[in-house]
Design a protein around this motif. Sequence first.
Motif, PDB file in Angstrom:
ATOM      1  N   ASP A 157       0.827  -1.206   0.000  1.00  0.00           N
ATOM      2  CA  ASP A 157       0.000   0.000   0.000  1.00  0.00           C
ATOM      3  C   ASP A 157       0.863   1.258   0.000  1.00  0.00           C
ATOM      4  N   SER A 158       1.942   1.226   0.780  1.00  0.00           N
ATOM      5  CA  SER A 158       2.842   2.369   0.825  1.00  0.00           C
ATOM      6  C   SER A 158       3.517   2.587  -0.530  1.00  0.00           C
ATOM      7  N   ARG A 161       0.927   4.177  -2.904  1.00  0.00           N
ATOM      8  CA  ARG A 161       0.715   5.598  -2.607  1.00  0.00           C
ATOM      9  C   ARG A 161       1.913   6.431  -3.036  1.00  0.00           C
TER      10      ARG A 161
END
Length: 280
Positions: A157-158, A161
């Motif tokens: 997820d990081s 993003r």
Amino acid sequence: MGGSWTASDVAGLLRRPTATDDKYSRGVLGIRTGSELYPGAAVLGVEAAWRTGVGMVRYVGAARDLVLQRRPETVTQDGRVQAWLIGSGTDASARRGDETHALRAILAGDVPVVVDAGALDLVVGATAPLVVTPHAREHAKLRSALGLGEYDAADPDSRARAAAETAAALGGAVLLKGSATVVAAPSGWSTVVEAGTPWLATAGTGDVLGGVVGALVAGAADDGSLDAERLARLAASGAWLHGHAANLAAAAAGKGGGPITALDVADALPRAVAEVLAGG
């Protein structure tokens, strides 16, 4: 996040040649890659571009003789191109001033540019439509140059993003390479490309990827304006074809798959493209 990129998504962006096509309408890709230290990167990128289905490759770089030995159909004279691939197999710390000037001119032009490896340090402030193809360390350096902070590269997820944030700050498409490749556009659109095999983790395969993406971008240039989101979708399609070609090459080695080289991946690209066009 737009989900995982699929063969159907790729099929929607591939274009089968027709009887009215010629080498120019099928796309002309300019390639300025390779160096005295890493000439093979140029050979691999040129090979991949041809095998993805581009109409013409114009190569300008330090590996001219090696490129012509492998792919004699390559044009080595300056001329009109519809997209560029730059940076593969080069080192910014060893780059001469005249080469920096030439690369900056390409990045200030009107045609889309796929930027890899040793040219990534030049993309901040570029005005040409961009696709950048960093791996994790290169992405961290690019983010620092853009004034962006650190992120957890181990967290999916990081990573997603961060790629989207980089694309927004850069104003261009980002293809963040990895076992799961993240592709993002400045609009906020993004996807993950999961096609591939662990056998793909070998030297030179990133150079092949650059050639695939460059070929797709050049081939789409006559279809109208290539905004950043369309470039991102083409980049995702290139990553998917690259991964699928690697799967095909590994499968050819034997049951369960086996070791492959970067040229094996390039050799499998025509079949990968044909399967997508056939709906297979």
